[in-house]
Design a protein around this motif. Structure first.
Motif, mmCIF file in Angstrom:
data_model
loop_
_atom_site.group_PDB
_atom_site.id
_atom_site.type_symbol
_atom_site.label_atom_id
_atom_site.label_comp_id
_atom_site.label_asym_id
_atom_site.label_seq_id
_atom_site.Cartn_x
_atom_site.Cartn_y
_atom_site.Cartn_z
ATOM 1 N N VAL A 208 -25.124 18.402 24.631
ATOM 2 C CA VAL A 208 -24.683 17.002 24.521
ATOM 3 C C VAL A 208 -24.627 16.567 23.061
ATOM 4 N N PHE A 209 -25.672 16.899 22.290
ATOM 5 C CA PHE A 209 -25.705 16.483 20.892
ATOM 6 C C PHE A 209 -24.613 17.174 20.078
ATOM 7 N N HIS A 210 -24.271 18.425 20.412
ATOM 8 C CA HIS A 210 -23.165 19.095 19.730
ATOM 9 C C HIS A 210 -21.852 18.355 19.989
ATOM 10 N N ARG A 211 -21.654 17.950 21.224
ATOM 11 C CA ARG A 211 -20.420 17.234 21.554
ATOM 12 C C ARG A 211 -20.368 15.883 20.857
ATOM 13 N N VAL A 212 -21.509 15.212 20.812
ATOM 14 C CA VAL A 212 -21.556 13.920 20.116
ATOM 15 C C VAL A 212 -21.237 14.120 18.631
ATOM 16 N N ALA A 213 -21.842 15.150 18.011
ATOM 17 C CA ALA A 213 -21.589 15.412 16.595
ATOM 18 C C ALA A 213 -20.112 15.680 16.346
ATOM 19 N N ASP A 214 -19.485 16.493 17.194
ATOM 20 C CA ASP A 214 -18.071 16.819 17.017
ATOM 21 C C ASP A 214 -17.197 15.569 17.199
ATOM 22 N N PHE A 215 -17.574 14.718 18.145
ATOM 23 C CA PHE A 215 -16.833 13.473 18.358
ATOM 24 C C PHE A 215 -16.926 12.566 17.138
ATOM 25 N N VAL A 216 -18.133 12.465 16.567
ATOM 26 C CA VAL A 216 -18.331 11.626 15.392
ATOM 27 C C VAL A 216 -17.491 12.139 14.219
ATOM 28 N N VAL A 217 -17.436 13.457 14.065
ATOM 29 C CA VAL A 217 -16.633 14.030 12.983
ATOM 30 C C VAL A 217 -15.158 13.708 13.194
ATOM 31 N N ARG A 218 -14.682 13.810 14.424
ATOM 32 C CA ARG A 218 -13.271 13.511 14.693
ATOM 33 C C ARG A 218 -12.946 12.047 14.409
ATOM 34 N N ARG A 219 -13.882 11.153 14.668
ATOM 35 C CA ARG A 219 -13.650 9.729 14.374
ATOM 36 C C ARG A 219 -13.558 9.481 12.876
ATOM 37 N N ASP A 220 -14.239 10.320 12.088
ATOM 38 C CA ASP A 220 -14.136 10.279 10.624
ATOM 39 C C ASP A 220 -14.495 8.899 10.065
ATOM 40 N N GLY A 221 -15.630 8.379 10.500
ATOM 41 C CA GLY A 221 -16.099 7.101 9.993
ATOM 42 C C GLY A 221 -16.663 7.214 8.591
ATOM 43 N N ARG A 222 -17.211 6.122 8.110
ATOM 44 C CA ARG A 222 -17.668 6.054 6.723
ATOM 45 C C ARG A 222 -18.751 7.090 6.432
ATOM 46 N N GLY A 223 -19.712 7.260 7.361
ATOM 47 C CA GLY A 223 -20.782 8.225 7.133
ATOM 48 C C GLY A 223 -20.265 9.650 7.042
ATOM 49 N N VAL A 224 -19.301 10.005 7.911
ATOM 50 C CA VAL A 224 -18.715 11.345 7.884
ATOM 51 C C VAL A 224 -17.935 11.555 6.593
ATOM 52 N N GLN A 225 -17.181 10.546 6.174
ATOM 53 C CA GLN A 225 -16.435 10.659 4.923
ATOM 54 C C GLN A 225 -17.369 10.867 3.740
ATOM 55 N N ARG A 226 -18.495 10.162 3.745
ATOM 56 C CA ARG A 226 -19.453 10.314 2.652
ATOM 57 C C ARG A 226 -20.103 11.691 2.693
ATOM 58 N N LEU A 227 -20.442 12.165 3.898
ATOM 59 C CA LEU A 227 -21.014 13.510 4.020
ATOM 60 C C LEU A 227 -20.045 14.544 3.471
ATOM 61 N N ARG A 228 -18.768 14.430 3.842
ATOM 62 C CA ARG A 228 -17.767 15.385 3.366
ATOM 63 C C ARG A 228 -17.641 15.326 1.842
ATOM 64 N N SER A 229 -17.627 14.133 1.271
ATOM 65 C CA SER A 229 -17.485 14.021 -0.181
ATOM 66 C C SER A 229 -18.702 14.591 -0.897
ATOM 67 N N ASN A 230 -19.899 14.397 -0.341
ATOM 68 C CA ASN A 230 -21.096 14.976 -0.954
ATOM 69 C C ASN A 230 -21.074 16.500 -0.866
#
Length: 288
Positions: free
Chosen positions: A31-53
């Motif tokens: 379940v947590f893997h699916r949630v993580a993948d969904f969050v990445v696909r949404r590409d919100g501010r936290g994901v964008q910051r993680l990618r830039s870091n």
């Protein structure tokens, strides 16, 4: 509306703490893997910051490689939360048995000297698990936590870490009392662990980190100078079901807190570069 939002956040955490620990681990992991993948696909501010870091850590990565690393990073971050909800139910054998260490002798020798020990860590893997391991192997942890909103959520985290055997002091900005209590613990031969790769006070020490400028808190180094306790950086990473803790060599006090903080940053960079997917930095850290 803000009050309702905060109560909603607290309720969500309360439900998760109650539900996740009751489900089979393999089900929760899926379940947590699916949630993580969904969050990445949404590409919100936290994901964008993680990618830039992560792009700073791996500047030569292609776009596809960076996407894969970001996905792995979010899965690692959600693993931290999965374990946070379940750790209080683990017995001592499991908490200790799922930890492997590198260079542990550095820590034990420093602790045996009786001057107390300071461990500085970045936001890598699961530092709560590391703290629980330390307490169950003879070195109970004193630490500091950023105040969360709502206050009831902060209280839940204090109670959670207390159940794991840690003493948690609330960070209230420029509170000298917290520094004084930590100094007392060290003078009594205690073990202080501080997450120290992100400055929350805007008064941090300028350091070079992955060839970029940032600030990191001077607290660990200042405590070391004031009390004489050795300062040992530690970095963490996941390896299958295990948490691996690497203890780096004690920081030389030459040059005072500013230079000591730079040496901590260098140790952090070494550990993060080796395991960037486990660096849970979803906030801005680099000044430029």
């Amino acid at each position: 509306m803000e009050g309702l939002r905060q109560r909603g956040i607290d309720l969500a955490f309360a439900v998760a703490w109650g539900l996740v620990r009751r489900l089979p681990e393999r089900v929760v992991t899926a379940v947590f893997h699916r949630v993580a993948d969904f969050v990445v696909r949404r590409d919100g501010r936290g994901v964008q910051r993680l990618r830039s870091n992560l792009a700073v850590v791996r500047p030569s990565a292609t776009a596809a490689e960076l996407d894969a690393l970001t996905r792995a990073g979010m899965r690692s971050y959600l693993r931290y939360w999965q374990e946070a909800f379940r750790l209080p139910e683990w017995d001592d054998a499991r908490i200790v048995g799922r930890v492997r260490t590198v260079n542990e002798k550095v820590l034990r020798d420093a602790h045996a000297a009786g001057k107390g020990v300071i461990c500085a860590l970045p936001h890598l893997a699961n530092y709560d698990h590391a703290g629980a391991w330390a307490g169950r192997t003879g070195m109970p942890v004193s630490t500091v936590a950023e105040r969360l909103r709502p206050e009831s959520l902060f209280d839940r985290f204090v109670a959670y870490r207390a159940k794991l055997g840690m003493e948690v002091l609330p960070l209230t900005g420029s509170d000298e009392h917290v520094f004084g209590v930590l100094a007392e613990r060290l003078r009594a031969g205690g073990f202080v662990c501080l997450v120290a790769d992100r400055d929350l006070s805007e008064r941090g020490v300028p350091v070079e980190f992955f060839d970029r400028q940032t600030r990191m808190p001077a607290g660990p180094a200042a405590l070391s100078v004031r009390t004489g306790a050795p300062l040992i950086p530690a970095t963490l990473h996941y390896d299958g079901p295990d948490l691996v803790i690497t203890f780096h060599d004690p920081i030389d006090k030459t040059g005072g807190p500013a230079r000591m903080t730079q040496r901590c940053a260098d140790a952090f960079a070494e550990g993060i570069a080796a395991h960037p997917q486990d660096w849970h930095m979803l906030q801005r850290i680099f000044l430029d």
